[in-house]
Design an enzyme around this catalytic site. Structure first.
Site, PDB file in Angstrom:
ATOM      1  N   TRP A  20       0.871  -1.009   0.003  1.00 26.42           N
ATOM      2  CA  TRP A  20       0.201  -0.056   0.151  1.00 26.42           C
ATOM      3  C   TRP A  20       0.907   1.159  -0.028  1.00 26.42           C
ATOM      4  CZ3 TRP A  20      -5.470  -0.157  -0.167  1.00 26.42           C
ATOM      5  CH2 TRP A  20      -5.811   1.379  -0.098  1.00 26.42           C
ATOM      6  N   HIS A  50      -0.391  -5.084   6.480  1.00 24.85           N
ATOM      7  CA  HIS A  50      -1.277  -5.512   5.421  1.00 24.85           C
ATOM      8  C   HIS A  50      -0.837  -5.541   3.909  1.00 24.85           C
ATOM      9  CE1 HIS A  50      -4.585  -3.952   8.108  1.00 24.85           C
ATOM     10  NE2 HIS A  50      -3.624  -3.406   8.538  1.00 24.85           N
ATOM     11  N   HIS A  54      -4.258 -10.492   3.219  1.00 25.40           N
ATOM     12  CA  HIS A  54      -4.261 -10.308   4.747  1.00 25.40           C
ATOM     13  C   HIS A  54      -5.413 -10.114   5.189  1.00 25.40           C
ATOM     14  CE1 HIS A  54      -4.496  -6.116   2.868  1.00 25.40           C
ATOM     15  NE2 HIS A  54      -5.243  -5.918   3.721  1.00 25.40           N
ATOM     16  N   ASP A  56      -7.921  -7.809   8.018  1.00 26.08           N
ATOM     17  CA  ASP A  56      -8.187  -6.483   8.566  1.00 26.08           C
ATOM     18  C   ASP A  56      -8.621  -6.901  10.194  1.00 26.08           C
ATOM     19  OD1 ASP A  56      -7.066  -5.075   6.524  1.00 26.08           O
ATOM     20  OD2 ASP A  56      -9.169  -4.001   6.274  1.00 26.08           O
ATOM     21  N   HIS A  60      -7.854  -1.915  12.886  1.00 32.93           N
ATOM     22  CA  HIS A  60      -7.289  -1.096  11.936  1.00 32.93           C
ATOM     23  C   HIS A  60      -7.943   0.109  11.464  1.00 32.93           C
ATOM     24  CE1 HIS A  60      -5.262  -0.384   8.199  1.00 32.93           C
ATOM     25  NE2 HIS A  60      -6.268  -0.819   7.248  1.00 32.93           N
ATOM     26  N   GLU A 172      -8.652  -9.120   2.222  1.00 33.16           N
ATOM     27  CA  GLU A 172      -8.271  -8.399   1.288  1.00 33.16           C
ATOM     28  C   GLU A 172      -7.210  -9.178   0.512  1.00 33.16           C
ATOM     29  OE1 GLU A 172      -9.975  -4.028   2.888  1.00 33.16           O
ATOM     30  OE2 GLU A 172      -7.824  -4.888   3.431  1.00 33.16           O
TER      31      GLU A 172
END
Length: 208
Positions: A20, A50, A54, A56, A60, A172
């Site tokens: 990210w 993340h 992964h 969450d 988070h 995700e």
């Protein structure tokens, strides 16, 4: 075991795995070699929680939310239904099939992340109303094949927050490219990291 079919729906982790924007890149190195130790190679990993495929934790996006070690494990050992939404830019409850009996996880196949060595510029919007739809159908976990259930630029994280209000959970970065629509068993257990906001997982689907 001979009749078990396994789909590995996890991203490979390497120096080529995109993080990210702004997060810690993934890095693995052999910190101590067999020659140095006299007996074994010992690796060291640096990564965002993340990265790649992964889970969450609610912490988070909610300071009062559950941290990763407190999540109910049965959520991540479940019966899952893969649904294709690959033709949509905006996914709403009306676009989703009624889950089969016994399903407690829905995995959405968008096909939007074409090159897993690059962070995608965009992906479909998942309408926050999906969270209430999941609760209505007794679905506890939503999985998506893109980096997030919200757009990259979102600060309000409306879908994350809707999932939190409805006490639904999020997976995700799964890889569904070669997985047909249908019903599977899912295993995607997070690591037991005290106080963590998320965890990398090795996610698989299997049939017997």
């Amino acid at each position: 075991m001979a009749n078990k079919r396994i789909f590995d729906i996890s991203m490979e982790l390497s120096g080529q795995t995109p993080q990210w924007p702004g997060d810690q890149p993934f890095n693995y190195r052999v910190a101590v070699t067999k020659e140095e130790s006299g007996s074994v190679n010992v690796g060291e990993v640096k990564t965002s929680t993340h990265m790649g495929t992964h889970v969450d934790a609610p912490f988070h996006y909610d300071n009062d939310g559950l941290t990763i070690e407190k999540l109910p494990l049965d959520v991540y050992l479940s019966t899952a239904q893969v649904m294709s939404v690959s033709h949509l830019d905006h996914v709403e409850p009306k676009d989703l099939k009624t889950p089969d009996s016994g399903v407690t996880t829905v995995l959405l196949k968008t096909g939007a992340w074409k090159d897993r060595t690059k962070f995608p510029e965009t992906w479909p919007i998942f309408d926050p109303s999906i969270a209430a739809w999941l609760k209505e159908h007794n679905i506890r976990l939503l999985g998506v094949d893109v980096p997030s259930v919200d757009p990259e630029t979102s600060k309000k994280l409306e879908t994350h927050q809707a999932m939190n209000r409805e006490q639904r959970f999020i997976l995700e970065g799964i890889v569904l490219d070669d997985v047909p629509e249908g019903i599977y068993q899912l295993a995607a257990l997070p690591l037991k990291i005290k106080g963590a906001d998320g965890s990398l997982v090795r996610a698989i689907l299997y049939t017997e």
